[in-house]
Design a protein around this motif. Sequence first.
Motif, PDB file in Angstrom:
ATOM      1  N   ARG A  70     -11.712  -9.744 -78.105  1.00 19.30           N
ATOM      2  CA  ARG A  70     -10.930 -10.853 -77.662  1.00 19.30           C
ATOM      3  C   ARG A  70     -11.136 -11.144 -76.237  1.00 19.30           C
ATOM      4  O   ARG A  70     -11.379 -10.293 -75.287  1.00 19.30           O
ATOM      5  N   GLY A  71     -11.340 -12.571 -75.783  1.00 16.12           N
ATOM      6  CA  GLY A  71     -11.665 -12.849 -74.633  1.00 16.12           C
ATOM      7  C   GLY A  71     -13.185 -12.980 -74.437  1.00 16.12           C
ATOM      8  O   GLY A  71     -13.491 -13.351 -73.039  1.00 16.12           O
ATOM      9  N   ALA A  72     -14.059 -12.777 -75.378  1.00 16.53           N
ATOM     10  CA  ALA A  72     -15.387 -12.999 -75.195  1.00 16.53           C
ATOM     11  C   ALA A  72     -16.003 -14.299 -75.346  1.00 16.53           C
ATOM     12  O   ALA A  72     -17.001 -14.539 -75.277  1.00 16.53           O
ATOM     13  N   MET A  73     -15.185 -15.161 -76.098  1.00 17.77           N
ATOM     14  CA  MET A  73     -15.542 -16.625 -76.278  1.00 17.77           C
ATOM     15  C   MET A  73     -15.673 -17.353 -75.014  1.00 17.77           C
ATOM     16  O   MET A  73     -14.829 -17.467 -74.283  1.00 17.77           O
ATOM     17  N   LEU A  74     -16.867 -17.965 -74.972  1.00 17.95           N
ATOM     18  CA  LEU A  74     -17.214 -18.664 -73.637  1.00 17.95           C
ATOM     19  C   LEU A  74     -17.221 -20.133 -73.984  1.00 17.95           C
ATOM     20  O   LEU A  74     -16.535 -21.181 -73.249  1.00 17.95           O
ATOM     21  N   ALA A  75     -17.398 -20.619 -75.064  1.00 19.60           N
ATOM     22  CA  ALA A  75     -17.516 -22.250 -75.542  1.00 19.60           C
ATOM     23  C   ALA A  75     -17.952 -22.279 -77.046  1.00 19.60           C
ATOM     24  O   ALA A  75     -18.372 -21.072 -77.734  1.00 19.60           O
ATOM     25  N   TYR A  76     -17.629 -23.201 -77.710  1.00 20.45           N
ATOM     26  CA  TYR A  76     -17.822 -23.433 -79.026  1.00 20.45           C
ATOM     27  C   TYR A  76     -17.959 -24.878 -79.377  1.00 20.45           C
ATOM     28  O   TYR A  76     -17.495 -25.870 -78.718  1.00 20.45           O
ATOM     29  N   ARG A  77     -18.704 -25.173 -80.459  1.00 21.71           N
ATOM     30  CA  ARG A  77     -19.012 -26.338 -81.087  1.00 21.71           C
ATOM     31  C   ARG A  77     -18.443 -26.440 -82.527  1.00 21.71           C
ATOM     32  O   ARG A  77     -18.755 -25.305 -83.258  1.00 21.71           O
ATOM     33  N   GLY A  78     -17.951 -27.636 -82.932  1.00 18.54           N
ATOM     34  CA  GLY A  78     -17.638 -27.506 -84.404  1.00 18.54           C
ATOM     35  C   GLY A  78     -16.138 -27.120 -84.541  1.00 18.54           C
ATOM     36  O   GLY A  78     -15.345 -27.050 -83.716  1.00 18.54           O
ATOM     37  N   GLU A  79     -15.942 -26.880 -85.961  1.00 18.31           N
ATOM     38  CA  GLU A  79     -14.353 -26.559 -86.348  1.00 18.31           C
ATOM     39  C   GLU A  79     -14.280 -24.979 -86.674  1.00 18.31           C
ATOM     40  O   GLU A  79     -14.781 -24.388 -87.636  1.00 18.31           O
ATOM     41  N   VAL A  80     -13.969 -24.286 -85.314  1.00 17.37           N
ATOM     42  CA  VAL A  80     -14.016 -23.018 -85.412  1.00 17.37           C
ATOM     43  C   VAL A  80     -12.600 -22.350 -85.178  1.00 17.37           C
ATOM     44  O   VAL A  80     -11.922 -23.029 -84.320  1.00 17.37           O
ATOM     45  N   SER A  81     -12.230 -21.447 -85.722  1.00 17.89           N
ATOM     46  CA  SER A  81     -10.756 -20.869 -85.572  1.00 17.89           C
ATOM     47  C   SER A  81     -10.808 -19.456 -84.873  1.00 17.89           C
ATOM     48  O   SER A  81     -11.788 -18.705 -85.278  1.00 17.89           O
TER      49      SER A  81
ATOM     50  N   ALA B  23      -8.648   1.859 -79.085  1.00 16.06           N
ATOM     51  CA  ALA B  23      -8.801   0.637 -79.822  1.00 16.06           C
ATOM     52  C   ALA B  23      -9.060  -0.498 -78.982  1.00 16.06           C
ATOM     53  O   ALA B  23      -8.556  -0.670 -77.597  1.00 16.06           O
ATOM     54  N   THR B  24     -10.058  -1.187 -79.302  1.00 18.86           N
ATOM     55  CA  THR B  24     -10.433  -2.535 -78.727  1.00 18.86           C
ATOM     56  C   THR B  24      -9.989  -3.848 -79.348  1.00 18.86           C
ATOM     57  O   THR B  24     -10.581  -3.775 -80.518  1.00 18.86           O
ATOM     58  N   PRO B  25      -9.192  -4.409 -78.694  1.00 15.66           N
ATOM     59  CA  PRO B  25      -8.441  -5.729 -79.643  1.00 15.66           C
ATOM     60  C   PRO B  25      -9.488  -6.656 -80.202  1.00 15.66           C
ATOM     61  O   PRO B  25     -10.557  -7.018 -79.477  1.00 15.66           O
ATOM     62  N   LEU B  26      -9.813  -7.041 -81.182  1.00 15.73           N
ATOM     63  CA  LEU B  26     -10.640  -7.872 -82.007  1.00 15.73           C
ATOM     64  C   LEU B  26     -10.016  -9.124 -82.201  1.00 15.73           C
ATOM     65  O   LEU B  26      -8.868  -9.360 -82.492  1.00 15.73           O
ATOM     66  N   MET B  27     -10.825 -10.347 -82.380  1.00 14.10           N
ATOM     67  CA  MET B  27     -10.374 -11.333 -83.207  1.00 14.10           C
ATOM     68  C   MET B  27     -11.297 -11.851 -84.076  1.00 14.10           C
ATOM     69  O   MET B  27     -12.573 -11.396 -84.178  1.00 14.10           O
ATOM     70  N   THR B  28     -10.911 -12.368 -85.331  1.00 18.33           N
ATOM     71  CA  THR B  28     -11.336 -12.814 -86.294  1.00 18.33           C
ATOM     72  C   THR B  28     -12.038 -14.238 -86.045  1.00 18.33           C
ATOM     73  O   THR B  28     -11.285 -15.129 -85.467  1.00 18.33           O
ATOM     74  N   VAL B  29     -13.371 -14.650 -86.122  1.00 14.87           N
ATOM     75  CA  VAL B  29     -13.945 -15.846 -85.978  1.00 14.87           C
ATOM     76  C   VAL B  29     -14.426 -16.380 -87.273  1.00 14.87           C
ATOM     77  O   VAL B  29     -15.165 -15.821 -87.996  1.00 14.87           O
ATOM     78  N   GLU B  30     -13.813 -17.869 -87.552  1.00 19.76           N
ATOM     79  CA  GLU B  30     -14.233 -18.363 -88.689  1.00 19.76           C
ATOM     80  C   GLU B  30     -14.370 -20.131 -88.821  1.00 19.76           C
ATOM     81  O   GLU B  30     -13.919 -20.560 -87.840  1.00 19.76           O
ATOM     82  N   GLY B  31     -14.972 -20.342 -89.649  1.00 19.02           N
ATOM     83  CA  GLY B  31     -14.821 -21.912 -89.500  1.00 19.02           C
ATOM     84  C   GLY B  31     -16.617 -22.371 -89.758  1.00 19.02           C
ATOM     85  O   GLY B  31     -17.369 -21.610 -90.536  1.00 19.02           O
ATOM     86  N   SER B  32     -16.692 -23.591 -89.312  1.00 27.05           N
ATOM     87  CA  SER B  32     -18.055 -24.013 -89.114  1.00 27.05           C
ATOM     88  C   SER B  32     -18.381 -24.400 -87.887  1.00 27.05           C
ATOM     89  O   SER B  32     -17.943 -25.493 -87.373  1.00 27.05           O
ATOM     90  N   GLY B  33     -19.566 -23.846 -87.385  1.00 31.94           N
ATOM     91  CA  GLY B  33     -20.346 -24.440 -85.993  1.00 31.94           C
ATOM     92  C   GLY B  33     -20.816 -23.367 -85.057  1.00 31.94           C
ATOM     93  O   GLY B  33     -21.343 -22.156 -85.986  1.00 31.94           O
ATOM     94  N   THR B  34     -20.802 -23.331 -83.908  1.00 34.45           N
ATOM     95  CA  THR B  34     -21.487 -22.295 -83.087  1.00 34.45           C
ATOM     96  C   THR B  34     -20.557 -21.853 -81.984  1.00 34.45           C
ATOM     97  O   THR B  34     -19.957 -22.745 -81.484  1.00 34.45           O
ATOM     98  N   VAL B  35     -20.810 -20.544 -81.417  1.00 32.29           N
ATOM     99  CA  VAL B  35     -19.924 -20.102 -80.579  1.00 32.29           C
ATOM    100  C   VAL B  35     -20.787 -19.084 -79.412  1.00 32.29           C
ATOM    101  O   VAL B  35     -21.817 -18.461 -80.088  1.00 32.29           O
ATOM    102  N   MET B  36     -20.422 -19.382 -78.325  1.00 32.46           N
ATOM    103  CA  MET B  36     -21.145 -18.579 -77.322  1.00 32.46           C
ATOM    104  C   MET B  36     -20.226 -17.504 -76.869  1.00 32.46           C
ATOM    105  O   MET B  36     -19.129 -17.883 -76.654  1.00 32.46           O
ATOM    106  N   PHE B  37     -20.946 -16.230 -76.870  1.00 36.19           N
ATOM    107  CA  PHE B  37     -20.184 -15.135 -76.488  1.00 36.19           C
ATOM    108  C   PHE B  37     -20.823 -14.678 -75.196  1.00 36.19           C
ATOM    109  O   PHE B  37     -21.945 -14.490 -74.743  1.00 36.19           O
ATOM    110  N   GLY B  38     -19.979 -13.956 -74.460  1.00 33.84           N
ATOM    111  CA  GLY B  38     -20.350 -13.074 -73.211  1.00 33.84           C
ATOM    112  C   GLY B  38     -19.101 -12.638 -72.761  1.00 33.84           C
ATOM    113  O   GLY B  38     -18.019 -12.941 -72.850  1.00 33.84           O
ATOM    114  N   HIS B  39     -19.263 -11.417 -71.874  1.00 35.82           N
ATOM    115  CA  HIS B  39     -17.988 -10.917 -71.377  1.00 35.82           C
ATOM    116  C   HIS B  39     -18.300  -9.976 -70.007  1.00 35.82           C
ATOM    117  O   HIS B  39     -19.110  -9.121 -70.028  1.00 35.82           O
ATOM    118  N   GLY B  40     -17.764 -10.449 -68.917  1.00 38.68           N
ATOM    119  CA  GLY B  40     -17.731  -9.722 -67.671  1.00 38.68           C
ATOM    120  C   GLY B  40     -19.179  -9.750 -67.149  1.00 38.68           C
ATOM    121  O   GLY B  40     -19.232  -9.080 -66.198  1.00 38.68           O
TER     122      GLY B  40
END
Length: 216
Positions: A25-36, A60-77
Amino acid sequence: MPFREINSKMVEATVIPGQKMYSQRGAMLAYRGEVSFTPNIQGGQGGVMSMIGRRMADEATPLMTVEGSGTVMFGHGGHHIQVINLAGDTLYVEADRLLAFDGTLQQGTMFMGSQGGVMGMVRGQVTGQGLFTTTLKGHGAVAVMAHGGVIELPITPGREVHVDPQAYVAHHGDVRNKLSTALGWRDMVGRGSGEAFQLELSGSGAVYVQASEEKL
Protein backbone atom coordinates in the motif's frame (compact mmCIF):
# COMPACT_ATOMS: atom_id res chain seq x y z
CA MET A 1 7.05 -10.52 -17.44
CA PRO A 2 4.59 -7.84 -16.16
CA PHE A 3 7.33 -5.50 -14.86
CA ARG A 4 9.40 -3.09 -16.93
CA GLU A 5 12.25 -1.32 -15.16
CA ILE A 6 11.96 2.42 -15.75
CA ASN A 7 15.04 3.17 -13.68
CA SER A 8 16.72 1.71 -10.60
CA LYS A 9 13.92 2.99 -8.33
CA MET A 10 10.78 2.68 -10.45
CA VAL A 11 9.06 -0.17 -12.30
CA GLU A 12 6.03 -0.22 -14.58
CA ALA A 13 3.57 -3.12 -14.42
CA THR A 14 1.11 -4.20 -17.07
CA VAL A 15 -2.32 -4.98 -15.62
CA ILE A 16 -4.40 -7.43 -17.68
CA PRO A 17 -8.17 -7.97 -17.30
CA GLY A 18 -8.92 -11.04 -15.23
CA GLN A 19 -5.47 -11.17 -13.64
CA LYS A 20 -4.70 -9.70 -10.23
CA MET A 21 -1.53 -8.15 -8.90
CA TYR A 22 -0.62 -7.30 -5.33
CA SER A 23 1.46 -4.37 -4.16
CA GLN A 24 2.47 -2.70 -0.93
CA ARG A 25 0.00 0.00 0.00
CA GLY A 26 1.23 3.44 -0.94
CA ALA A 27 3.56 2.07 -3.62
CA MET A 28 1.53 3.31 -6.61
CA LEU A 29 3.15 6.37 -8.19
CA ALA A 30 1.00 6.79 -11.32
CA TYR A 31 -1.16 4.75 -13.67
CA ARG A 32 -2.82 4.75 -17.07
CA GLY A 33 -6.06 3.06 -18.07
CA GLU A 34 -8.92 1.61 -16.04
CA VAL A 35 -7.19 0.28 -12.95
CA SER A 36 -8.63 -0.24 -9.45
CA PHE A 37 -6.80 -0.47 -6.12
CA THR A 38 -8.49 -2.13 -3.14
CA PRO A 39 -7.16 -3.04 0.35
CA ASN A 40 -6.40 -6.73 0.60
CA ILE A 41 -7.61 -8.44 3.79
CA GLN A 42 -6.99 -12.01 2.65
CA GLY A 43 -3.21 -11.88 2.80
CA GLY A 44 -2.77 -12.53 -0.92
CA GLN A 45 -2.95 -16.00 -2.44
CA GLY A 46 -1.88 -17.53 0.87
CA GLY A 47 -5.35 -16.89 2.31
CA VAL A 48 -6.44 -16.11 5.82
CA MET A 49 -4.10 -18.56 7.57
CA SER A 50 -1.10 -16.95 5.91
CA MET A 51 -2.29 -13.55 7.09
CA ILE A 52 -2.89 -14.83 10.64
CA GLY A 53 0.67 -16.19 10.81
CA ARG A 54 2.10 -12.78 10.03
CA ARG A 55 -0.33 -11.00 12.34
CA MET A 56 0.71 -13.24 15.24
CA ALA A 57 4.30 -12.22 14.63
CA ASP A 58 3.27 -8.57 14.17
CA GLU A 59 5.05 -8.68 10.82
CA ALA A 60 2.24 -8.14 8.33
CA THR A 61 2.81 -5.62 5.57
CA PRO A 62 -0.47 -4.13 4.25
CA LEU A 63 -1.17 -5.10 0.66
CA MET A 64 -3.54 -3.80 -1.97
CA THR A 65 -5.07 -5.69 -4.88
CA VAL A 66 -4.49 -4.18 -8.32
CA GLU A 67 -6.96 -5.08 -11.09
CA GLY A 68 -8.24 -3.79 -14.43
CA SER A 69 -6.58 -2.87 -17.69
CA GLY A 70 -3.64 -0.51 -18.02
CA THR A 71 -0.17 0.17 -16.68
CA VAL A 72 0.92 1.15 -13.16
CA MET A 73 4.19 2.68 -12.01
CA PHE A 74 5.45 1.50 -8.63
CA GLY A 75 8.12 2.80 -6.28
CA HIS A 76 8.47 3.37 -2.56
CA GLY A 77 10.69 5.50 -0.36
CA GLY A 78 13.28 5.99 -3.08
CA HIS A 79 14.51 2.42 -2.53
CA HIS A 80 16.27 0.49 -5.27
CA ILE A 81 14.10 -2.14 -6.94
CA GLN A 82 15.06 -5.60 -8.14
CA VAL A 83 12.74 -7.69 -10.34
CA ILE A 84 12.98 -11.44 -9.68
CA ASN A 85 11.39 -13.94 -12.06
CA LEU A 86 10.24 -17.27 -10.63
CA ALA A 87 9.88 -20.40 -12.76
CA GLY A 88 8.05 -22.70 -10.38
CA ASP A 89 10.39 -22.27 -7.41
CA THR A 90 9.91 -20.47 -4.10
CA LEU A 91 11.20 -17.04 -3.13
CA TYR A 92 11.88 -16.33 0.54
CA VAL A 93 11.71 -12.60 1.25
CA GLU A 94 10.94 -10.30 4.17
CA ALA A 95 7.40 -8.90 3.84
CA ASP A 96 8.45 -5.26 4.15
CA ARG A 97 10.73 -5.66 1.11
CA LEU A 98 7.87 -6.63 -1.21
CA LEU A 99 6.95 -3.85 -3.62
CA ALA A 100 4.63 -5.75 -5.98
CA PHE A 101 4.13 -9.27 -7.34
CA ASP A 102 2.02 -11.38 -9.67
CA GLY A 103 -1.33 -12.54 -8.32
CA THR A 104 -0.61 -15.97 -9.81
CA LEU A 105 2.05 -16.57 -7.15
CA GLN A 106 1.01 -18.46 -4.03
CA GLN A 107 1.83 -16.49 -0.91
CA GLY A 108 2.64 -18.11 2.41
CA THR A 109 4.55 -17.66 5.66
CA MET A 110 7.45 -19.75 6.93
CA PHE A 111 8.64 -19.92 10.53
CA MET A 112 12.38 -19.27 10.40
CA GLY A 113 12.99 -21.84 13.12
CA SER A 114 12.06 -24.53 10.61
CA GLN A 115 15.30 -23.82 8.75
CA GLY A 116 18.20 -24.39 11.08
CA GLY A 117 16.18 -25.07 14.22
CA VAL A 118 17.14 -22.81 17.11
CA MET A 119 19.71 -21.00 14.97
CA GLY A 120 16.95 -20.07 12.57
CA MET A 121 15.15 -18.36 15.43
CA VAL A 122 18.37 -16.66 16.54
CA ARG A 123 18.82 -15.33 13.01
CA GLY A 124 15.42 -13.67 13.17
CA GLN A 125 16.26 -11.96 16.44
CA VAL A 126 19.76 -10.86 15.42
CA THR A 127 18.87 -9.49 12.00
CA GLY A 128 15.72 -7.76 13.22
CA GLN A 129 13.83 -9.42 10.37
CA GLY A 130 11.57 -11.37 12.70
CA LEU A 131 10.84 -15.06 13.18
CA PHE A 132 8.62 -15.37 10.12
CA THR A 133 9.43 -14.77 6.47
CA THR A 134 7.15 -14.50 3.44
CA THR A 135 7.21 -17.10 0.69
CA LEU A 136 6.08 -16.66 -2.91
CA LYS A 137 5.82 -19.78 -5.06
CA GLY A 138 4.97 -20.46 -8.71
CA HIS A 139 5.52 -18.84 -12.08
CA GLY A 140 5.62 -15.06 -12.11
CA ALA A 141 7.56 -11.93 -11.24
CA VAL A 142 8.29 -10.17 -7.96
CA ALA A 143 9.61 -6.64 -7.42
CA VAL A 144 11.57 -6.30 -4.17
CA MET A 145 13.14 -3.26 -2.52
CA ALA A 146 16.64 -2.76 -1.19
CA HIS A 147 19.17 -0.11 -0.21
CA GLY A 148 21.91 0.77 -2.67
CA GLY A 149 21.11 -1.80 -5.33
CA VAL A 150 21.14 -5.60 -5.36
CA ILE A 151 23.48 -8.30 -6.62
CA GLU A 152 22.42 -11.91 -7.27
CA LEU A 153 24.88 -14.54 -6.03
CA PRO A 154 24.42 -18.13 -7.24
CA ILE A 155 24.42 -20.94 -4.66
CA THR A 156 25.67 -24.30 -5.91
CA PRO A 157 26.17 -27.66 -4.14
CA GLY A 158 29.44 -27.73 -2.24
CA ARG A 159 29.96 -23.97 -2.57
CA GLU A 160 28.24 -22.17 0.30
CA VAL A 161 27.67 -18.43 0.24
CA HIS A 162 28.22 -16.37 3.40
CA VAL A 163 26.23 -13.15 3.73
CA ASP A 164 26.11 -10.38 6.30
CA PRO A 165 22.60 -10.86 7.78
CA GLN A 166 21.91 -7.12 7.54
CA ALA A 167 22.68 -7.17 3.80
CA TYR A 168 20.42 -10.17 3.08
CA VAL A 169 17.37 -9.37 0.92
CA ALA A 170 15.92 -12.68 -0.30
CA HIS A 171 16.78 -16.10 -1.70
CA HIS A 172 15.18 -18.77 -3.85
CA GLY A 173 15.74 -22.41 -4.74
CA ASP A 174 16.49 -25.49 -2.66
CA VAL A 175 18.53 -23.60 -0.09
CA ARG A 176 19.28 -24.17 3.57
CA ASN A 177 20.38 -21.33 5.83
CA LYS A 178 22.07 -21.22 9.20
CA LEU A 179 23.65 -18.57 11.35
CA SER A 180 27.27 -18.84 12.46
CA THR A 181 29.57 -16.64 14.49
CA ALA A 182 32.14 -14.75 12.48
CA LEU A 183 34.58 -12.65 14.47
CA GLY A 184 36.78 -10.95 11.93
CA TRP A 185 38.29 -7.77 10.59
CA ARG A 186 34.97 -5.89 10.62
CA ASP A 187 34.84 -6.11 14.40
CA MET A 188 38.52 -5.25 14.72
CA VAL A 189 38.06 -1.96 12.87
CA GLY A 190 34.79 -1.03 14.56
CA ARG A 191 32.46 -1.79 11.64
CA GLY A 192 30.68 -4.63 13.44
CA SER A 193 27.22 -4.28 14.99
CA GLY A 194 28.32 -5.77 18.29
CA GLU A 195 27.20 -9.27 17.35
CA ALA A 196 29.44 -10.96 14.78
CA PHE A 197 27.30 -13.33 12.71
CA GLN A 198 27.25 -14.62 9.17
CA LEU A 199 24.33 -16.14 7.33
CA GLU A 200 25.50 -19.31 5.57
CA LEU A 201 23.40 -20.49 2.61
CA SER A 202 23.96 -23.86 0.97
CA GLY A 203 22.25 -25.99 -1.65
CA SER A 204 21.12 -24.91 -5.10
CA GLY A 205 19.62 -21.52 -5.90
CA ALA A 206 20.54 -17.86 -5.48
CA VAL A 207 20.67 -15.19 -2.80
CA TYR A 208 20.08 -11.46 -3.30
CA VAL A 209 22.35 -9.09 -1.37
CA GLN A 210 21.97 -5.33 -1.02
CA ALA A 211 24.84 -2.85 -1.03
CA SER A 212 24.03 -1.64 2.46
CA GLU A 213 23.45 -2.86 6.02
CA GLU A 214 20.51 -0.51 6.48
CA LYS A 215 17.02 -1.92 7.00
CA LEU A 216 14.06 -0.52 5.10
